[in-house]
Design an enzyme around this catalytic site. Sequence first.
Site, PDB file in Angstrom:
ATOM      1  N   ASP A   6       0.860  -1.179   0.000  1.00 56.95           N
ATOM      2  CA  ASP A   6       0.000   0.000   0.000  1.00 56.95           C
ATOM      3  C   ASP A   6       0.904   1.240   0.000  1.00 56.95           C
ATOM      4  OD1 ASP A   6      -2.293   1.600   0.292  1.00 56.95           O
ATOM      5  OD2 ASP A   6      -2.395   1.303   2.448  1.00 56.95           O
TER       6      ASP A   6
ATOM      7  N   LYS B 128      -1.085  -1.802  -4.576  1.00 60.61           N
ATOM      8  CA  LYS B 128      -1.855  -0.554  -4.751  1.00 60.61           C
ATOM      9  C   LYS B 128      -0.845   0.561  -5.030  1.00 60.61           C
ATOM     10  CE  LYS B 128      -4.579  -0.794  -0.857  1.00 60.61           C
ATOM     11  NZ  LYS B 128      -5.829  -0.546  -0.089  1.00 60.61           N
TER      12      LYS B 128
ATOM     13  N   VAL C  72      -9.536  -3.309   0.234  1.00 61.45           N
ATOM     14  CA  VAL C  72     -10.006  -4.634  -0.169  1.00 61.45           C
ATOM     15  C   VAL C  72      -9.915  -5.629   0.977  1.00 61.45           C
ATOM     16  CG1 VAL C  72      -9.529  -4.346  -2.637  1.00 61.45           C
ATOM     17  CG2 VAL C  72      -7.716  -5.183  -1.130  1.00 61.45           C
TER      18      VAL C  72
HETATM   19  P1  IMP Z   1       1.911  -0.351   3.856  1.00 63.38           P
HETATM   20  O1  IMP Z   1       2.351  -0.761   2.493  1.00 63.38           O
HETATM   21  O2  IMP Z   1       3.016  -0.210   4.846  1.00 63.38           O
HETATM   22  O3  IMP Z   1       1.023   0.850   3.813  1.00 63.38           O
HETATM   23  O4  IMP Z   1       0.995  -1.396   4.545  1.00 63.38           O
HETATM   24  C1  IMP Z   1       0.612  -2.557   4.058  1.00 63.38           C
HETATM   25  C2  IMP Z   1      -0.252  -3.227   5.090  1.00 63.38           C
HETATM   26  O5  IMP Z   1      -1.447  -2.463   5.340  1.00 63.38           O
HETATM   27  C3  IMP Z   1      -0.680  -4.526   4.539  1.00 63.38           C
HETATM   28  O6  IMP Z   1       0.207  -5.541   4.908  1.00 63.38           O
HETATM   29  C4  IMP Z   1      -2.060  -4.690   5.137  1.00 63.38           C
HETATM   30  O7  IMP Z   1      -1.945  -5.310   6.387  1.00 63.38           O
HETATM   31  C5  IMP Z   1      -2.578  -3.290   5.310  1.00 63.38           C
HETATM   32  N1  IMP Z   1      -3.448  -2.894   4.171  1.00 63.38           N
HETATM   33  C6  IMP Z   1      -3.184  -1.958   3.232  1.00 63.38           C
HETATM   34  N2  IMP Z   1      -4.179  -1.862   2.343  1.00 63.38           N
HETATM   35  C7  IMP Z   1      -5.113  -2.755   2.726  1.00 63.38           C
HETATM   36  C8  IMP Z   1      -6.399  -3.143   2.197  1.00 63.38           C
HETATM   37  O8  IMP Z   1      -6.899  -2.648   1.179  1.00 63.38           O
HETATM   38  N3  IMP Z   1      -7.063  -4.120   2.875  1.00 63.38           N
HETATM   39  C9  IMP Z   1      -6.570  -4.710   3.998  1.00 63.38           C
HETATM   40  N4  IMP Z   1      -5.367  -4.400   4.523  1.00 63.38           N
HETATM   41  C10 IMP Z   1      -4.650  -3.413   3.894  1.00 63.38           C
END
Ligand code: IMP
Length: 172
Positions: A101, A129, A151
């Site tokens: 994300d 994403k 999602v």
């Molecule tokens: P980031 O890339 O550090 O922002 O975080 C990724 C983490 O956020 C993932 O491992 C998920 O646990 C959580 N996450 C991000 N987007 C989503 C989503 O759309 N659905 C469920 N969990 C999400």
Amino acid sequence: MADTIEVLIPEEQIDTRIRELAKQIDSEYAGKSVTLFVTLKGACFFACELAKRMTVPIFMEYIQAASYEGTSSTGTITMKLDVPDDAVAGKHVIIVEDVIDTGRTLAAVKDLMQARNPASLAVCSLLDKHECRVVPFEGDYIGFSIGNDFVVGYGLDWDQKYRNLPYIGIVR
Ligand code: IMP
Ligand code: MG
């Protein structure tokens, strides 16, 4: 009232894509063994399906990262479940994630892994994403690129709910 979940990626499509990823990883790691570092909790559904379709010898390890949003915009990542250095040093490591994300979690986890001297280090994520990135980060093996919708399913939760849906959906 029950939430409405709109199917974004059906189970059959996920299954087909996981087979393709397994085949690609198998060919790129031919003759080597691979250690899959599964990020809990979300990635375990994907990691099991991927592992079952791979034919190179694999080892499974589990890590859990927790992110805390401070007052600044840079979240801090700490490891809730860590691994001994000897599970990484000299090994061909693939970090398996459910979704990339903002990129903060994996950027931090990858740095932690790199510091332990793996023979090689790659990241495989079921979902990406890309438009949500806050820090620059590229995965090496991506199942599906999706938009910025939140999602659920296939391991991904919404307040710990919906992990067990066999497809990827959007809560409406
Ligand atoms: P980031 O890339 O550090 O922002 O975080 C990724 C983490 O956020 C993932 O491992 C998920 O646990 C959580 N996450 C991000 N987007 C989503 C989503 O759309 N659905 C469920 N969990 C999400
Ligand atoms: Mg996760």
